[in-house]
Design a protein around this motif. Structure first.
Motif, short mmCIF file in Angstrom:
data_model
loop_
_atom_site.label_atom_id
_atom_site.label_comp_id
_atom_site.label_asym_id
_atom_site.label_seq_id
_atom_site.Cartn_x
_atom_site.Cartn_y
_atom_site.Cartn_z
N ASP A 180 -7.32 3.16 1.46
CA ASP A 180 -7.83 3.90 2.62
C ASP A 180 -9.35 3.90 2.66
OD1 ASP A 180 -5.47 4.51 3.79
OD2 ASP A 180 -5.40 6.61 3.16
N ARG A 191 0.30 5.62 5.52
CA ARG A 191 0.25 5.08 4.17
C ARG A 191 1.54 4.31 3.93
NH1 ARG A 191 -2.99 8.83 -0.23
NH2 ARG A 191 -5.01 8.04 0.47
N PHE A 208 -4.07 13.88 -2.99
CA PHE A 208 -3.67 13.77 -1.60
C PHE A 208 -3.40 15.13 -0.96
CE2 PHE A 208 -0.57 13.12 1.80
CZ PHE A 208 -1.29 12.24 2.58
N CYS A 262 2.83 8.43 0.89
CA CYS A 262 3.51 7.26 1.48
C CYS A 262 4.85 7.70 2.07
CB CYS A 262 3.73 6.20 0.41
SG CYS A 262 4.70 4.80 0.99
N CYS A 314 -3.18 -0.85 2.64
CA CYS A 314 -1.77 -0.73 2.27
C CYS A 314 -1.69 -0.91 0.76
CB CYS A 314 -0.91 -1.77 2.97
SG CYS A 314 -1.12 -3.44 2.35
N PHE A 368 -3.55 3.92 -3.20
CA PHE A 368 -3.55 4.42 -1.81
C PHE A 368 -4.93 4.94 -1.42
CE2 PHE A 368 1.08 4.44 -2.20
CZ PHE A 368 1.44 3.95 -0.95
N ASP A 369 -5.56 5.67 -2.34
CA ASP A 369 -6.89 6.21 -2.04
C ASP A 369 -7.91 5.10 -1.84
OD1 ASP A 369 -5.87 8.73 -2.20
OD2 ASP A 369 -6.60 9.13 -4.23
N ALA A 419 0.78 0.17 8.67
CA ALA A 419 -0.62 0.39 8.28
C ALA A 419 -1.52 0.40 9.51
CB ALA A 419 -1.08 -0.70 7.30
N LYS A 476 -8.56 8.23 10.66
CA LYS A 476 -8.49 6.78 10.83
C LYS A 476 -8.64 6.47 12.33
CE LYS A 476 -5.53 5.98 6.80
NZ LYS A 476 -4.18 5.68 6.32
#
Lengths: 372, 201
Positions: A159, A73, A189, A22, A100, A155-156, A68, A200
């Motif tokens: 996503d 992140r 990460f 992040c 997010c 976060f994982d 986002a 993305k």
């Protein structure tokens, strides 16, 4: 010698977010989560990240929306009244299928309430809160270590499913200090991906004249299309429900009483189990780790052979509704405090003991104890 | 009159150290000067301090959950009196800034400024970080730090080895070390701490 450090839950969550990649944090101060913002304000400029204190909670969540959408992140954190304010933005982010992370360090309500810890945000984090059909992935830590690991995990998951993920903490977990180890937080990460959003393809990273435009939006005035978007989103939620239910069961297999509690309440239940041994009552604990998706099948399994279920919350009973949905054949009791008061093991133990003795007499499940 | 000013990094254990010092050295007055954090305040240990005949001077809002950064209204009588006193100050340079308000009063007193350091806190985990923190606090409050207090701990996971290692860090810091604290009994050359403000759940 261990490499553990001593941190507050709020600091641990902030540090874990940074380690999870992040680099965009937008916040607005509110007790008891202000340490998250303070930590980010200190750290982000040193690592080429962005910390921005917005003019309001509404502004902060909309900045998260923007970051986002660009593929980063992004994170915000707040406490209960602040999360109420953010709900509009959360609904927009969910409606735009963006990942997010939101940290809610719950304090007592309703309204402005007080600054002491509570668990009375269960409804607003698991049942929507904002408008429209959407879900948040909700993780409930019960230690400072989990404040860190679950923030990184959030976060994982965000996503993976292109959906907002929320870490539901409380004023106790945010403020308390515990030894913590960041080794397992770092693993998830890849640091080389911090500014690389190639995985993305939907993100608004600029076309470079090589592809068509990406449009991030939640508006769709065509009802047929909007319904179809909702259907696809719910197919995604079905995947989340299939893959991501998490929970922990602690204690002896053949216990008389099953406690169901998350976060801080789960810690208190662990102590209550020890206390009950002196009273010759055996108890075990079922701790949902994901509050949505709710670990329903595991709960049914844990409750299979118990005589009674006692739900413990720092509220007047919110998660108990999900417990009742899943357990129909056992008496369900409640022990809770609110307003920033903390349930004590002795109070919870009394409910458990009464529950076991009530069943012996008439099987009633209307008893509500633990409140003075 | 002697005054002991306890400062340090946020979460280094300042208030616990301040309470332990007041009780152990029979100092009869303790002042809560924290304007940063509404939690873990001296008032949380009011009963034990009262039992030890220690007067707690704190803001009327301290411990009321009103999140107000305010000073005790009766603080001036501390400076008018002749009794020894411990000041428990808020964390970091932000918390220490409040001391600047009383610089003239402190200049007239026999003051010892003690910076509490837990080397297991990530922001004060080596000598350079401790020096940086000390410089920031000194700049904010306008007072010179007289001593460091080594409060290295991982709460219930503290070990003797951890303390030994921490002493090596303090050897590299050019501020004299007043004492090393611990909750582990029978370690030579340490001050035995008790926990008054926090308890395990």
């Amino acid at each position: 010698m261990s490499d553990k450090v001593l941190m507050k839950g709020n600091e641990a969550a902030a540090e874990a977010a940074i380690r999870a990649g992040c680099r965009y944090f937008f916040g607005y101060p509110i007790t008891p989560q202000t340490e998250v913002s303070a930590y980010m304000a200190k750290k982000m400029p040193k690592i080429d990240g962005v910390f921005l204190q917005a003019e309001s909670e509404v502004a902060a969540i909309n900045m998260v929306f923007g970051a986002a959408g660009a593929g980063a992140r992004a994170m915000t954190s707040t406490s209960s009244p602040g999360f109420s304010l953010k709900q509009e933005g959360v609904s927009y982010i969910a409606g735009a299928d963006l990942p997010c992370v939101i940290l809610d360090v719950v304090r007592a309500g309703p309204g402005l309430g007080g600054i002491q810890a509570a668990q009375s945000d269960y409804f607003q984090v698991t049942k929507g809160g904002g408008h429209g059909d959407y879900r948040l992935i909700v993780l409930a830590p019960s230690t400072v270590q989990e404040m860190a690991t679950f923030t990184a995990l959030a976060f994982d998951l965000a996503d993976k499913y292109r959906n907002p993920a929320l870490v539901l903490s409380d004023g106790i977990l945010g403020q308390m200090m515990e030894p913590i180890d960041f080794d397992d937080v770092e693993a998830g990460f890849d640091p080389s991906k911090i500014r690389d959003f190639s995985d993305k393809p939907w993100a608004t990273t600029g076309t470079n004249c090589k592809r068509g435009q990406n449009l991030i939006k939640s508006i769709n005035t065509n009802p047929v299309e909007l319904e179809q978007e909702n259907i696809e989103r719910y197919a995604k939620y079905a995947e989340v429900e299939k893959n991501e239910k998490r929970c922990e069961t602690i204690g002896v297999e053949n216990a008389d009483v099953l406690f169901v509690a998350y976060g801080t309440s789960a810690r208190i239940c662990k102590n209550t189990i020890e206390l009950l041994k002196k009273e010759r009552v055996t108890a075990k604990l079922f701790r949902p780790i994901t509050l949505w998706p709710f670990p329903d099948d595991a709960l049914k399994l844990a409750a299979k052979n118990v005589k009674a279920v006692v739900v413990v919350e720092m509220s007047h009973g919110q998660m108990i509704e999900d417990v009742r949905l899943n357990i129909q054949d056992k008496p369900i009791y409640f022990s809770g405090r609110s307003g920033g008061m903390i349930p004590l093991p002795a109070d919870i133990a009394k409910v458990a003991i009464d529950a076991v003795s009530v069943i012996k007499n008439d099987g009633s499940n209307t008893y509500e104890g633990g409140r003075e | 009159m002697k005054c002991y000013i306890v400062i340090g990094h946020y979460g280094s254990g300042k208030s616990e150290v301040a309470i332990n010092l007041a009780i152990h050295y029979k100092i009869k007055r303790i002042v809560d000067l924290d304007i940063v954090n509404p939690y873990f305040r001296l008032n949380d240990a009011y009963n034990v301090l009262e039992k030890n005949n220690i007067e707690v001077i704190s803001s009327q809002f301290a411990g009321t959950n009103a999140d107000l950064p305010s000073l005790p209204h009766n603080i001036n009588r501390v400076f008018d009196a002749n009794d020894d006193v411990v000041f428990d100050v808020g964390g970091d340079d932000v918390g220490a800034r409040v001391l600047g308000r009383f610089r003239e009063e402190f200049a007239k007193m026999n003051c010892q400024v003690m910076m509490v350091v837990n080397t297991r806190r990530p922001e004060t985990s080596d000598a350079n970080m401790i020096i940086k923190q000390a410089n920031e606090i000194e700049a904010a409050c306008g007072l010179k730090i007289s001593y460091l207090i080594n409060n290295t701990n991982l709460m219930n996971e503290s070990t003797e080895k951890m303390l030994e290692n921490s002493r090596l860090i303090f050897d590299e810091v050019p501020i004299p070390l007043l004492m090393t604290t611990t909750m582990i009994p029978n370690i030579p050359d340490t001050f035995l701490m008790k926990r008054y403000l926090t308890q395990a759940i």
